[in-house]
Motif scaffolding. Structure first.
Motif, PDB file in Angstrom:
ATOM      1  N   ARG A  75       1.076  -1.313  -0.006  1.00  0.00           N
ATOM      2  CA  ARG A  75       0.044   0.144   0.140  1.00  0.00           C
ATOM      3  C   ARG A  75       1.014   1.399   0.059  1.00  0.00           C
ATOM      4  NH1 ARG A  75      -2.239   0.629   4.794  1.00  0.00           N
ATOM      5  NH2 ARG A  75      -0.859  -0.659   6.069  1.00  0.00           N
ATOM      6  N   PHE A  76       0.216   2.355  -0.305  1.00  0.00           N
ATOM      7  CA  PHE A  76       1.024   3.637  -0.164  1.00  0.00           C
ATOM      8  C   PHE A  76      -0.025   4.551   0.802  1.00  0.00           C
ATOM      9  CE2 PHE A  76       1.980   1.941  -4.345  1.00  0.00           C
ATOM     10  CZ  PHE A  76       3.418   2.166  -4.614  1.00  0.00           C
ATOM     11  N   GLY A  77       1.094   5.258   1.467  1.00  0.00           N
ATOM     12  CA  GLY A  77       0.306   6.299   2.588  1.00  0.00           C
ATOM     13  C   GLY A  77       1.496   6.865   3.351  1.00  0.00           C
ATOM     14  N   VAL A  78       1.267   7.262   4.495  1.00  0.00           N
ATOM     15  CA  VAL A  78       1.999   7.824   5.696  1.00  0.00           C
ATOM     16  C   VAL A  78       2.075   6.989   6.773  1.00  0.00           C
ATOM     17  CG1 VAL A  78       2.494   9.957   6.783  1.00  0.00           C
ATOM     18  CG2 VAL A  78       1.635  10.091   4.536  1.00  0.00           C
ATOM     19  N   PRO A  79       3.019   6.382   7.076  1.00  0.00           N
ATOM     20  CA  PRO A  79       3.263   5.709   8.371  1.00  0.00           C
ATOM     21  C   PRO A  79       3.103   6.224   9.645  1.00  0.00           C
ATOM     22  CG  PRO A  79       5.012   5.047   7.054  1.00  0.00           C
ATOM     23  CD  PRO A  79       4.487   6.349   6.444  1.00  0.00           C
ATOM     24  N   GLY A  80       3.628   7.624   9.852  1.00  0.00           N
ATOM     25  CA  GLY A  80       3.232   8.098  10.842  1.00  0.00           C
ATOM     26  C   GLY A  80       4.671   8.510  11.688  1.00  0.00           C
ATOM     27  N   GLU A  81       4.672   9.208  12.743  1.00  0.00           N
ATOM     28  CA  GLU A  81       6.216   9.483  13.536  1.00  0.00           C
ATOM     29  C   GLU A  81       6.683   8.615  14.047  1.00  0.00           C
ATOM     30  OE1 GLU A  81       7.782  12.551  13.670  1.00  0.00           O
ATOM     31  OE2 GLU A  81       6.392  13.198  12.310  1.00  0.00           O
ATOM     32  N   VAL A  82       6.204   7.527  14.326  1.00  0.00           N
ATOM     33  CA  VAL A  82       6.802   6.287  15.099  1.00  0.00           C
ATOM     34  C   VAL A  82       7.830   5.494  14.245  1.00  0.00           C
ATOM     35  CG1 VAL A  82       5.366   4.288  14.390  1.00  0.00           C
ATOM     36  CG2 VAL A  82       6.505   4.239  16.646  1.00  0.00           C
ATOM     37  N   THR A  83       7.789   5.622  12.987  1.00  0.00           N
ATOM     38  CA  THR A  83       8.859   5.125  12.305  1.00  0.00           C
ATOM     39  C   THR A  83      10.217   5.810  12.428  1.00  0.00           C
ATOM     40  OG1 THR A  83       8.363   6.563  10.437  1.00  0.00           O
ATOM     41  CG2 THR A  83       7.390   4.258  10.591  1.00  0.00           C
ATOM     42  N   GLY A  84      10.207   7.086  12.949  1.00  0.00           N
ATOM     43  CA  GLY A  84      11.348   7.745  13.223  1.00  0.00           C
ATOM     44  C   GLY A  84      11.913   7.363  14.613  1.00  0.00           C
ATOM     45  N   THR A  85      11.624   6.516  15.450  1.00  0.00           N
ATOM     46  CA  THR A  85      11.831   6.111  16.608  1.00  0.00           C
ATOM     47  C   THR A  85      13.071   4.959  16.810  1.00  0.00           C
ATOM     48  OG1 THR A  85      10.408   4.984  17.244  1.00  0.00           O
ATOM     49  CG2 THR A  85       9.970   7.151  17.647  1.00  0.00           C
ATOM     50  N   GLY A  86      13.307   4.415  15.458  1.00  0.00           N
ATOM     51  CA  GLY A  86      14.186   3.304  15.578  1.00  0.00           C
ATOM     52  C   GLY A  86      15.513   3.475  16.223  1.00  0.00           C
ATOM     53  N   ALA A  87      16.046   4.382  16.029  1.00  0.00           N
ATOM     54  CA  ALA A  87      17.435   4.745  16.881  1.00  0.00           C
ATOM     55  C   ALA A  87      17.393   4.925  18.393  1.00  0.00           C
ATOM     56  CB  ALA A  87      18.348   5.773  16.258  1.00  0.00           C
ATOM     57  N   MET A  88      16.002   5.337  18.672  1.00  0.00           N
ATOM     58  CA  MET A  88      15.871   5.488  20.082  1.00  0.00           C
ATOM     59  C   MET A  88      15.604   4.430  20.784  1.00  0.00           C
ATOM     60  SD  MET A  88      16.667   8.814  20.818  1.00  0.00           S
ATOM     61  CE  MET A  88      15.754   9.501  22.253  1.00  0.00           C
ATOM     62  N   VAL A  89      14.525   3.520  20.064  1.00  0.00           N
ATOM     63  CA  VAL A  89      14.121   2.269  20.963  1.00  0.00           C
ATOM     64  C   VAL A  89      14.325   0.895  20.057  1.00  0.00           C
ATOM     65  CG1 VAL A  89      11.897   1.234  21.424  1.00  0.00           C
ATOM     66  CG2 VAL A  89      12.178   3.749  21.292  1.00  0.00           C
ATOM     67  N   SER A  90      13.854   0.548  18.963  1.00  0.00           N
ATOM     68  CA  SER A  90      14.182  -0.341  18.269  1.00  0.00           C
ATOM     69  C   SER A  90      13.687  -0.415  16.638  1.00  0.00           C
ATOM     70  CB  SER A  90      13.946  -1.827  19.075  1.00  0.00           C
ATOM     71  OG  SER A  90      12.584  -2.044  18.767  1.00  0.00           O
ATOM     72  N   TRP A  91      14.351  -1.329  15.978  1.00  0.00           N
ATOM     73  CA  TRP A  91      13.748  -1.404  14.569  1.00  0.00           C
ATOM     74  C   TRP A  91      12.256  -2.033  14.775  1.00  0.00           C
ATOM     75  CZ3 TRP A  91      12.110  -6.030  12.314  1.00  0.00           C
ATOM     76  CH2 TRP A  91      11.852  -5.857  10.697  1.00  0.00           C
ATOM     77  N   LYS A  92      11.991  -2.904  15.385  1.00  0.00           N
ATOM     78  CA  LYS A  92      10.822  -3.637  15.299  1.00  0.00           C
ATOM     79  C   LYS A  92       9.594  -2.534  15.978  1.00  0.00           C
ATOM     80  CE  LYS A  92       8.434  -7.864  17.139  1.00  0.00           C
ATOM     81  NZ  LYS A  92       8.673  -9.091  17.665  1.00  0.00           N
ATOM     82  N   ALA A  93       9.764  -2.066  16.989  1.00  0.00           N
ATOM     83  CA  ALA A  93       8.939  -0.939  17.416  1.00  0.00           C
ATOM     84  C   ALA A  93       8.768  -0.065  16.309  1.00  0.00           C
ATOM     85  CB  ALA A  93       9.500  -0.304  18.970  1.00  0.00           C
TER      86      ALA A  93
END
Length: 465
Positions: free
Chosen positions: A422-440
């Motif tokens: 699909r195409f769309g906007v995932p949201g801000e949570v995808t920018g937290t990988g370095a702070m939390v984890s890739w999976k989260a």
């Protein structure tokens, strides 16, 4: 040891090592001596290790060899959280700077650095990065974007760039003072020709530039992106290279707790730093040493022991990261094993009976598509109880249908799992990988209850809105 003397000694060691003048016996002798010094150092100075290694006598320490490493106990992330300042082998007052982990998924742990810590780690990067940056040396202005003021990113890369003769601009786009608009303005104004950042930040900057009516490939002079801090599959790197029309490198594998563990070399590999660390690869479930495959590659959880007498040397530290460790091989730019970091142990996904790490899943799902500025994966089950995947891409739907159909086919062939794109906007949570984890940051698993890391990622994302 005096800082200038240590710097000179390490430079000479790395010059001869990277030139291939150390045989295995020389390296093993160096590691054995450093191991004994480090174990004696932590046994005497760290309250945590004084108790943990109470059974080791001075005579036993003096007889240690690298082959005896497996006889020493592991150190875990939970140990660091519980021990706090008791893990240190030097008081904070003897450090030159104080850092700490982000504390997003548990108690923040102290990570002060002495000159000894910084000189050892920065010597690795200075030695390895020289040939990586040299082809782009003319007029180089390097940007550095890190996660927080209490993180080592800015100081480490800043010092290394200074060692190599490059101008540095430190900028934090998530800072309320800087912000993305000003960061983009600075990148154009200087002009900035190289940037250290995470893959997520590279894509976010490209999206913010497009939102501002700018063209990342044309309106910015970036020709080199030096990425670290998150999972990086070849497919993701290729996409970021396309977004910016720049060379893209995975340049560092490190942690706030254990410092530099592997760094980029001119042959494109991330190579270990055996002069300052000992490395083990173990089965994450049994903790037995990983058995090399037919090509000599060891796959499992990385365990590291620091070999310098800094503020917080760690003994047999379980990183929680899965790696593939490859032998140096002919033609290696540095005669050290190469590392592929394939995701955290806890980030693996079970898909229709197959256990998949984040690196291979990302690489597969993104192998055919290009031009996206963000992505997120959803996992759920169909009416028959079979697992299925959905890939959400932030991109113009310009990828032709055969390309998307090929991605769906590959997912079915490799994982036995259905895929919807699909195409769309995932949201801000995808920018937290370095702070939390890739999976989260990247995976929404509808089959399971939300974890504490999912909740931590949501909190970080909400704070950035």
């Amino acid at each position: 040891m005096d800082s200038a003397v240590l710097t000179t000694e390490l430079r000479e060691q790395f010059d001869t090592f990277t030139a291939g003048k150390w045989d295995q016996a020389t390296l093993e002798s160096h590691q054995t001596r450093k191991l004994r010094d480090t174990v004696a150092h932590v046994r005497h100075n760290s309250p945590f290790y004084r108790e943990r290694l109470a059974g080791l006598t001075p005579e036993a320490i003096a007889a240690l060899t690298v082959d005896d490493l497996a006889d020493l106990p592991f150190t875990t992330k939970e140990d660091l959280r519980n021990a706090q300042f008791d893990i240190l082998s030097r008081p904070v007052s003897e450090a030159w700077v104080f850092y700490e982990t982000t504390g997003t998924t548990g108690a923040a742990t102290p990570c002060p650095r002495t000159n000894t810590d910084s000189i050892n780690n920065n010597s690795v990067l200075t030695s390895y990065y020289g040939d990586v940056l040299e082809p782009h040396a003319h007029g180089r202005v390097v940007g550095i974007s890190g996660p927080s003021e209490l993180h080592a990113t800015g100081d480490t890369f800043g010092d290394v760039c200074r060692n190599l003769g490059y101008t540095v601009a430190k900028m934090w786009p998530h800072s309320p003072v800087v912000g993305f608009d000003r960061a983009l303005e600075v990148m154009r104004l200087l002009p900035m020709t190289a940037l250290f950042c995470t893959p997520g930040m590279a894509m976010r900057l490209a999206q913010k530039a497009i939102d501002a009516g700018l063209r990342p490939r044309i309106d910015f002079p970036l020709d080199l992106l030096l990425l670290t801090g998150e999972l990086m599959s070849p497919s993701l790197l290729d996409n970021i290279s396309l977004l910016w029309d720049a060379e893209v490198r995975n340049v560092l594998y490190a942690s706030q707790e254990a410092s530099v563990l592997a760094a980029a070399t001119s042959d494109g590999a991330l190579r270990t730093a055996p002069l300052i660390n000992l490395y083990e690869v173990v089965d994450p479930d049994t903790l037995a040493a990983a058995v090399p495959d037919a090509n000599g590659v060891r796959h499992g959880e990385l365990v590291v022991t620091n070999l310098y007498l800094g503020a917080k040397p760690l003994i047999r530290y379980r990183t929680g990261d899965l790696v593939r460790m490859h032998p140096p091989g002919a033609g290696a730019a540095v005669p050290a094993p190469a590392l592929e970091v394939v995701g955290r142990v806890h980030d693996r996904l079970l898909l229709n009976g197959r256990l998949v790490n984040g690196y291979d899943l990302e690489n597969l799902l993104l192998s055919q598509v290009r031009g996206y500025r963000d992505y997120q994966i959803t996992v759920d089950r169909d009416d028959s109880g079979a697992d299925r995947l959905s890939l959400l891409l932030r991109a113009d739907p310009a990828n032709d249908r055969p390309t998307l159909e090929r991605t769906v086919q590959l997912c079915r062939e490799e994982l036995g799992t259905g895929l919807n794109i699909r195409f769309g906007v995932p949201g801000e949570v995808t920018g937290t990988g370095a702070m939390v984890s890739w999976k989260a940051a990247r995976v929404v698993d509808l089959r399971a209850q939300r974890s504490s890391e999912d909740e931590a990622a949501d909190r970080v994302a909400a704070a950035r809105l």
